[in-house]
Design a protein around this motif. Sequence first.
Motif, mmCIF file in Angstrom:
data_model
loop_
_atom_site.group_PDB
_atom_site.id
_atom_site.type_symbol
_atom_site.label_atom_id
_atom_site.label_comp_id
_atom_site.label_asym_id
_atom_site.label_seq_id
_atom_site.Cartn_x
_atom_site.Cartn_y
_atom_site.Cartn_z
ATOM 1 N N ARG A 51 7.780 -4.515 5.592
ATOM 2 C CA ARG A 51 7.337 -5.055 4.296
ATOM 3 C C ARG A 51 8.364 -4.727 3.212
ATOM 4 N N GLN A 52 8.899 -3.516 3.234
ATOM 5 C CA GLN A 52 9.913 -3.117 2.256
ATOM 6 C C GLN A 52 11.206 -3.920 2.435
ATOM 7 N N GLU A 55 10.575 -7.346 0.944
ATOM 8 C CA GLU A 55 10.615 -7.311 -0.519
ATOM 9 C C GLU A 55 12.050 -7.196 -1.031
ATOM 10 N N ARG A 58 13.647 -10.600 -0.636
ATOM 11 C CA ARG A 58 13.132 -11.547 -1.642
ATOM 12 C C ARG A 58 13.646 -11.238 -3.044
ATOM 13 N N GLN A 59 13.972 -10.000 -3.337
ATOM 14 C CA GLN A 59 14.565 -9.691 -4.636
ATOM 15 C C GLN A 59 15.943 -10.336 -4.755
ATOM 16 N N ASP A 80 0.447 -12.270 1.258
ATOM 17 C CA ASP A 80 1.405 -13.119 0.558
ATOM 18 C C ASP A 80 2.614 -13.478 1.412
#
Length: 109
Positions: A51-52, A55, A58-59, A80
């Motif tokens: 998950r990290q 993220e 996606r950043q 999401d």
Amino acid sequence: MREVTAEQLREQGYRVLEADSGAAALRLLHAGARFDLLITDVALPGTINGRQIAEAVRQRYPSMPVILVTGYAPGDALSDMEVIRKPFSPEVLADRVRAKLEQLRTDAD
């Protein structure tokens, strides 16, 4: 699991970059590796989970499609993002990857 999944995708004609940990995946990202889709297990060796990684990707690339693989994470925690639950068949993997890449091409047009 990573090696089997990567081999299934290669058999479908995809070029696959592999990372054996969350830290290795982040090194690929920061080194400028080019990729169109991220597939990561939620549970990874080391201190960084999937998950990290998603993220972080996606950043840097907000429109990057992400598929999370899990055998146990509750659905609400991942609502999401696209999730494939283990065990899954090669056909399910191929269908999800194809759909994500087609969505990426459609969004780019």
